[in-house]
Design a protein around this motif. Structure first.
Motif, PDB file in Angstrom:
ATOM      1  N   ASN A  68      21.391   1.902  10.056  1.00 17.42           N
ATOM      2  CA  ASN A  68      21.355   1.250  11.480  1.00 17.42           C
ATOM      3  C   ASN A  68      21.956   2.390  12.193  1.00 17.42           C
ATOM      4  O   ASN A  68      22.490   3.297  11.900  1.00 17.42           O
ATOM      5  CB  ASN A  68      22.061  -0.037  11.575  1.00 17.42           C
TER       6      ASN A  68
ATOM      7  N   PRO B  27      20.537  -8.630   9.780  1.00 13.28           N
ATOM      8  CA  PRO B  27      20.954  -9.325  11.046  1.00 13.28           C
ATOM      9  C   PRO B  27      22.279  -8.892  11.572  1.00 13.28           C
ATOM     10  O   PRO B  27      23.307  -8.984  10.596  1.00 13.28           O
ATOM     11  CB  PRO B  27      20.371 -10.782  11.034  1.00 13.28           C
TER      12      PRO B  27
ATOM     13  N   ASP C  60      15.114  -6.452  12.013  1.00  9.91           N
ATOM     14  CA  ASP C  60      15.631  -7.479  12.851  1.00  9.91           C
ATOM     15  C   ASP C  60      15.687  -6.759  14.228  1.00  9.91           C
ATOM     16  O   ASP C  60      14.663  -7.053  15.091  1.00  9.91           O
ATOM     17  CB  ASP C  60      17.256  -7.410  12.345  1.00  9.91           C
ATOM     18  N   GLN C  61      16.809  -6.046  14.617  1.00  8.22           N
ATOM     19  CA  GLN C  61      16.569  -5.277  16.120  1.00  8.22           C
ATOM     20  C   GLN C  61      15.823  -3.902  16.231  1.00  8.22           C
ATOM     21  O   GLN C  61      16.240  -3.348  15.281  1.00  8.22           O
ATOM     22  CB  GLN C  61      17.960  -5.060  16.647  1.00  8.22           C
TER      23      GLN C  61
ATOM     24  N   THR D  62      12.751  -3.222  15.308  1.00 10.18           N
ATOM     25  CA  THR D  62      11.787  -2.817  13.931  1.00 10.18           C
ATOM     26  C   THR D  62      10.942  -1.716  14.183  1.00 10.18           C
ATOM     27  O   THR D  62      11.070  -0.871  13.174  1.00 10.18           O
ATOM     28  CB  THR D  62      11.194  -3.964  13.750  1.00 10.18           C
TER      29      THR D  62
ATOM     30  N   GLU E 254       7.907  -8.513  12.140  1.00  8.96           N
ATOM     31  CA  GLU E 254       9.019  -9.246  12.491  1.00  8.96           C
ATOM     32  C   GLU E 254      10.403  -8.679  12.943  1.00  8.96           C
ATOM     33  O   GLU E 254      10.593  -7.468  12.921  1.00  8.96           O
ATOM     34  CB  GLU E 254       9.457  -9.967  11.411  1.00  8.96           C
ATOM     35  N   GLY E 255      10.932  -9.419  13.822  1.00  6.94           N
ATOM     36  CA  GLY E 255      12.362  -9.154  14.333  1.00  6.94           C
ATOM     37  C   GLY E 255      12.905 -10.109  15.127  1.00  6.94           C
ATOM     38  O   GLY E 255      12.398 -11.317  15.275  1.00  6.94           O
ATOM     39  N   ASP E 256      14.085  -9.732  15.784  1.00  7.01           N
ATOM     40  CA  ASP E 256      14.535 -10.377  16.888  1.00  7.01           C
ATOM     41  C   ASP E 256      14.911  -9.989  18.112  1.00  7.01           C
ATOM     42  O   ASP E 256      14.489 -10.425  19.142  1.00  7.01           O
ATOM     43  CB  ASP E 256      15.885 -11.136  16.163  1.00  7.01           C
TER      44      ASP E 256
ATOM     45  N   TYR F 106      11.912  -5.790  19.313  1.00  9.93           N
ATOM     46  CA  TYR F 106      11.531  -5.484  17.789  1.00  9.93           C
ATOM     47  C   TYR F 106      10.258  -4.496  18.001  1.00  9.93           C
ATOM     48  O   TYR F 106      10.018  -4.195  16.956  1.00  9.93           O
ATOM     49  CB  TYR F 106      11.475  -6.443  16.700  1.00  9.93           C
TER      50      TYR F 106
ATOM     51  N   ASN G 247       9.031 -14.062  15.305  1.00 15.48           N
ATOM     52  CA  ASN G 247      10.442 -14.204  15.681  1.00 15.48           C
ATOM     53  C   ASN G 247      11.409 -14.819  14.791  1.00 15.48           C
ATOM     54  O   ASN G 247      11.381 -15.896  14.532  1.00 15.48           O
ATOM     55  CB  ASN G 247      10.317 -14.907  17.140  1.00 15.48           C
ATOM     56  N   LYS G 248      12.404 -13.925  14.662  1.00  8.93           N
ATOM     57  CA  LYS G 248      13.611 -14.370  13.838  1.00  8.93           C
ATOM     58  C   LYS G 248      14.753 -15.137  14.393  1.00  8.93           C
ATOM     59  O   LYS G 248      15.642 -15.650  13.609  1.00  8.93           O
ATOM     60  CB  LYS G 248      13.750 -13.246  12.742  1.00  8.93           C
ATOM     61  N   ARG G 249      14.777 -14.896  15.658  1.00 10.07           N
ATOM     62  CA  ARG G 249      16.235 -15.457  16.190  1.00 10.07           C
ATOM     63  C   ARG G 249      15.832 -15.970  17.604  1.00 10.07           C
ATOM     64  O   ARG G 249      14.919 -15.547  18.556  1.00 10.07           O
ATOM     65  CB  ARG G 249      17.276 -14.396  16.389  1.00 10.07           C
TER      66      ARG G 249
END
Length: 296
Positions: free
Chosen positions: A70, A109, A134-135, A137, A153-155, A158, A174-176
């Motif tokens: 990251n 995350p 997550d962030q 992607t 996918e991501g938040d 992404y 959407n994960k968040r």
């Protein structure tokens, strides 16, 4: 040229990066790298000088490329990698295709920016590829890019970047809550940024108030054409990222959205609902400026 990568002894290279590094520098013809099912824990780079590359998996759920860098991960120089060096798959070649794979950034995350696929190619094609993170992607750096039947996918932000990218029949997840799907940085004067054709958007349990996008740069362009949106999408639809001036220069568009998240009467006033005639111009060949995304 055909190269095989496998977790089974004697079936080829055990490492995808080793297989890529084995390509002779003088190779100009397209190379197919067949990746047998397995979890490949490695960070992959496809250099700018590479010939056209096809990464061909057998099934996106059983063929997985994963790493966990990251933005805060320390590099070999002792400094944080930053967003743009955090990618699991890093593509710089002029021509690239991936099919039937999962590309994952497993940082998790809350760890900050963590790119699964960093795509800075002239022409790139992804078909039936799962992009997990997550962030941040998926980074679309430049050129023309096509994503067909992909799961992303991501938040937060992404899908982000400056490329002209067309997403056809894709599933965005959407994960968040209070997240953002896109953060386009479309260059001024570019006809198209991100175009989503016949896609669908879902959210994890209890996820809500997710924005379709916010402008990373002033001239962001994003269009959702005939997209099914669940209740995770906020009625406002779009966010100005705290820059009211970008409401005048960004182009945020929809046509034929459906589902609980499709509420045109609640969208921000500076977004547009396209007419049928306008939406008809959003075709693959038009968006990608005459390029038809065949496999390499």
């Amino acid at each position: 040229m055909l190269i095989t990568v496998s977790k089974s002894p004697g079936e080829g290279y055990s490492s995808l990066q080793e297989a890529l590094d084995s390509i002779p520098p003088q190779q100009k013809q397209a190379v197919t790298i067949r990746i047998k099912p397995g979890i490949y824990e490695e960070k992959i780079t496809i250099v700018r000088e590479a010939p056209p590359i096809l990464l061909l998996g057998e099934d996106p759920h059983s063929t997985v490329i994963t790493w966990n860098d990251n933005a805060h991960t320390l590099g070999a120089d002792g400094e944080p990698l930053g967003t743009f060096r955090s990618g699991t798959l890093n593509v710089f070649a002029e021509g690239f295709t991936a099919e039937n794979l999962t590309i994952r950034n497993a940082s998790g995350p809350g760890t900050g920016q963590a790119v699964a696929a960093f795509v800075d190619a002239g022409q790139a094609v992804f078909r039936r590829v799962r992009l997990l993170g997550d962030q941040d992607t998926l980074y679309t750096g430049q050129g023309r890019q096509y994503y067909g039947d992909c799961y992303i996918e991501g938040d937060v932000d992404y899908i982000f970047g400056a490329a002209t990218a067309l997403f056809e029949g894709c599933h965005l997840h959407n994960k968040r809550s209070r997240g953002y799907i896109t953060a386009a940085s479309t260059p001024e004067g570019a006809a198209f940024g991100y175009v989503f054709l016949n896609c669908r958007i879902t959210g994890a349990d209890n996820v809500s108030d997710v924005y379709l996008g916010r402008p990373w740069r002033p001239y962001a362009h994003v269009a959702f054409i005939r997209t099914v949106m669940d209740g995770s999408v906020t009625g406002e639809g779009w966010h100005n990222w705290g820059h009211p001036d970008r409401e005048q220069t960004s182009r945020y568009e929809e046509y034929g959205s459906s589902g609980p998240g499709a509420r045109p009467e609640e969208r921000v006033a500076w977004s547009r609902q396209l007419t049928a005639e306008e939406a008809a111009e959003y075709r693959v060949l038009t968006v990608l400026d005459g390029w038809h995304p065949e496999g390499y």
